[in-house]
Design a protein around this motif. Structure first.
Motif, PDB file in Angstrom:
ATOM      1  N   LEU A 149       0.825  -1.202   0.000  1.00  0.00           N
ATOM      2  CA  LEU A 149       0.000   0.000   0.000  1.00  0.00           C
ATOM      3  C   LEU A 149       0.867   1.263   0.000  1.00  0.00           C
ATOM      4  O   LEU A 149       0.630   2.195  -0.776  1.00  0.00           O
ATOM      5  CB  LEU A 149      -0.926  -0.002   1.221  1.00  0.00           C
ATOM      6  CG  LEU A 149      -1.864   1.187   1.362  1.00  0.00           C
ATOM      7  CD1 LEU A 149      -2.847   1.231   0.207  1.00  0.00           C
ATOM      8  CD2 LEU A 149      -2.608   1.091   2.692  1.00  0.00           C
ATOM      9  N   VAL A 150       1.893   1.288   0.831  1.00  0.00           N
ATOM     10  CA  VAL A 150       2.785   2.454   0.899  1.00  0.00           C
ATOM     11  C   VAL A 150       3.530   2.622  -0.428  1.00  0.00           C
ATOM     12  O   VAL A 150       3.664   3.739  -0.939  1.00  0.00           O
ATOM     13  CB  VAL A 150       3.767   2.329   2.080  1.00  0.00           C
ATOM     14  CG1 VAL A 150       4.848   3.409   2.025  1.00  0.00           C
ATOM     15  CG2 VAL A 150       3.014   2.396   3.409  1.00  0.00           C
ATOM     16  N   ILE A 151       3.994   1.524  -1.000  1.00  0.00           N
ATOM     17  CA  ILE A 151       4.726   1.595  -2.275  1.00  0.00           C
ATOM     18  C   ILE A 151       3.824   2.151  -3.377  1.00  0.00           C
ATOM     19  O   ILE A 151       4.247   3.036  -4.136  1.00  0.00           O
ATOM     20  CB  ILE A 151       5.284   0.209  -2.658  1.00  0.00           C
ATOM     21  CG1 ILE A 151       6.446  -0.145  -1.727  1.00  0.00           C
ATOM     22  CG2 ILE A 151       5.731   0.180  -4.113  1.00  0.00           C
ATOM     23  CD1 ILE A 151       6.908  -1.591  -1.823  1.00  0.00           C
ATOM     24  N   GLU A 152       2.609   1.661  -3.458  1.00  0.00           N
ATOM     25  CA  GLU A 152       1.677   2.150  -4.476  1.00  0.00           C
ATOM     26  C   GLU A 152       1.374   3.633  -4.274  1.00  0.00           C
ATOM     27  O   GLU A 152       1.273   4.390  -5.233  1.00  0.00           O
ATOM     28  CB  GLU A 152       0.383   1.329  -4.465  1.00  0.00           C
ATOM     29  CG  GLU A 152       0.570  -0.105  -4.912  1.00  0.00           C
ATOM     30  CD  GLU A 152       1.243  -0.228  -6.267  1.00  0.00           C
ATOM     31  OE1 GLU A 152       0.858   0.490  -7.210  1.00  0.00           O
ATOM     32  OE2 GLU A 152       2.188  -1.043  -6.378  1.00  0.00           O
ATOM     33  N   THR A 153       1.249   4.046  -3.036  1.00  0.00           N
ATOM     34  CA  THR A 153       0.978   5.458  -2.741  1.00  0.00           C
ATOM     35  C   THR A 153       2.175   6.324  -3.129  1.00  0.00           C
ATOM     36  O   THR A 153       2.017   7.387  -3.748  1.00  0.00           O
ATOM     37  CB  THR A 153       0.665   5.650  -1.242  1.00  0.00           C
ATOM     38  OG1 THR A 153      -0.463   4.833  -0.911  1.00  0.00           O
ATOM     39  CG2 THR A 153       0.367   7.094  -0.928  1.00  0.00           C
ATOM     40  N   LEU A 154       3.380   5.880  -2.787  1.00  0.00           N
ATOM     41  CA  LEU A 154       4.580   6.673  -3.072  1.00  0.00           C
ATOM     42  C   LEU A 154       4.911   6.729  -4.563  1.00  0.00           C
ATOM     43  O   LEU A 154       5.563   7.671  -5.009  1.00  0.00           O
ATOM     44  CB  LEU A 154       5.777   6.144  -2.285  1.00  0.00           C
ATOM     45  CG  LEU A 154       5.740   6.392  -0.774  1.00  0.00           C
ATOM     46  CD1 LEU A 154       6.977   5.799  -0.107  1.00  0.00           C
ATOM     47  CD2 LEU A 154       5.632   7.882  -0.465  1.00  0.00           C
ATOM     48  N   ARG A 155       4.489   5.750  -5.319  1.00  0.00           N
ATOM     49  CA  ARG A 155       4.746   5.774  -6.771  1.00  0.00           C
ATOM     50  C   ARG A 155       4.001   6.912  -7.450  1.00  0.00           C
ATOM     51  O   ARG A 155       4.398   7.366  -8.515  1.00  0.00           O
ATOM     52  CB  ARG A 155       4.338   4.447  -7.400  1.00  0.00           C
ATOM     53  CG  ARG A 155       5.367   3.372  -7.173  1.00  0.00           C
ATOM     54  CD  ARG A 155       5.075   2.151  -7.991  1.00  0.00           C
ATOM     55  NE  ARG A 155       6.122   1.168  -7.773  1.00  0.00           N
ATOM     56  CZ  ARG A 155       5.932  -0.134  -7.744  1.00  0.00           C
ATOM     57  NH1 ARG A 155       4.721  -0.625  -7.944  1.00  0.00           N
ATOM     58  NH2 ARG A 155       6.925  -0.948  -7.534  1.00  0.00           N
ATOM     59  N   GLU A 156       2.905   7.357  -6.856  1.00  0.00           N
ATOM     60  CA  GLU A 156       2.104   8.435  -7.435  1.00  0.00           C
ATOM     61  C   GLU A 156       2.578   9.812  -6.968  1.00  0.00           C
ATOM     62  O   GLU A 156       2.030  10.817  -7.392  1.00  0.00           O
ATOM     63  CB  GLU A 156       0.635   8.233  -7.046  1.00  0.00           C
ATOM     64  CG  GLU A 156       0.055   6.951  -7.586  1.00  0.00           C
ATOM     65  CD  GLU A 156      -1.331   6.666  -7.057  1.00  0.00           C
ATOM     66  OE1 GLU A 156      -1.905   7.530  -6.361  1.00  0.00           O
ATOM     67  OE2 GLU A 156      -1.844   5.566  -7.329  1.00  0.00           O
ATOM     68  N   VAL A 157       3.592   9.852  -6.125  1.00  0.00           N
ATOM     69  CA  VAL A 157       4.082  11.104  -5.545  1.00  0.00           C
ATOM     70  C   VAL A 157       5.358  11.534  -6.270  1.00  0.00           C
ATOM     71  O   VAL A 157       6.113  10.703  -6.785  1.00  0.00           O
ATOM     72  CB  VAL A 157       4.365  10.893  -4.031  1.00  0.00           C
ATOM     73  CG1 VAL A 157       5.009  12.100  -3.401  1.00  0.00           C
ATOM     74  CG2 VAL A 157       3.087  10.527  -3.302  1.00  0.00           C
ATOM     75  N   ASP A 158       5.609  12.825  -6.287  1.00  0.00           N
ATOM     76  CA  ASP A 158       6.838  13.376  -6.867  1.00  0.00           C
ATOM     77  C   ASP A 158       8.051  12.723  -6.197  1.00  0.00           C
ATOM     78  O   ASP A 158       8.178  12.744  -4.970  1.00  0.00           O
ATOM     79  CB  ASP A 158       6.854  14.892  -6.650  1.00  0.00           C
ATOM     80  CG  ASP A 158       8.126  15.541  -7.156  1.00  0.00           C
ATOM     81  OD1 ASP A 158       8.784  14.959  -8.049  1.00  0.00           O
ATOM     82  OD2 ASP A 158       8.454  16.636  -6.647  1.00  0.00           O
TER      83      ASP A 158
END
Length: 153
Positions: A53-62
């Motif tokens: 979940l954290v990885i998927e969230t961080l992939r969408e962040v700058d």
């Protein structure tokens, strides 16, 4: 140890010559070990899902955005670009660990099943496959000779 003095093998001697109490104690220990493995696997599964979940969230962040990561009990400021590879590596390790735990859990289940079969262990509420079905001719008379084994609650 007193059993050894009476000429019977000790509990660790291949499982032969165990008293009913020793069989129940060993069976309960095996069940507890199996539960511990299952509990650890469930805990790691939750951690793996959290990492995903954290990885998927961080992939969408700058990638240059600042974030904080706990390292050895200390919050360290890093960029997403620096944290993401570490999280992905941890996720891979968790996956491998889960696979190993699943294999251990299966092996423990087989060991438990073999031990149950070897010692004729039945759980409360479980019918003995060797006894006649309920409501049969022996149902009113209770258990009649020939049924050996250990009943575990």
């Amino acid at each position: 140890m007193a059993d050894s003095a009476k000429g019977r093998p000790a509990a660790g001697a291949g499982g032969k010559g165990l008293t009913a109490e020793q069989v129940v104690a060993r069976f309960n220990r095996l069940r507890q070990e199996q539960r511990g493995l299952a509990s650890k696997a469930a805990e790691l599964e939750l951690e793996l899902n959290e990492h995903s979940l954290v990885i998927e969230t961080l992939r969408e962040v700058d990638p240059a955005r600042r974030c904080y990561r706990m390292v050895g009990g200390v919050l360290v400021e890093r960029t997403v670009r620096e944290v993401l590879p570490a999280l992905e590596g941890n996720r891979e390790q968790l996956g491998r660990l889960l696979e190993a735990l699943a294999q251990q859990l299966q092996a423990k289940g087989r060991e438990l099943g073999e031990f149950r079969e070897q010692h004729g262990i039945r759980l409360l509420g479980e019918e003995d496959p060797r006894s006649p079905p309920r409501g049969g001719p022996d149902a009113a008379g209770g258990a009649k000779g020939g049924t050996a084994g250990v009943l575990v609650s």
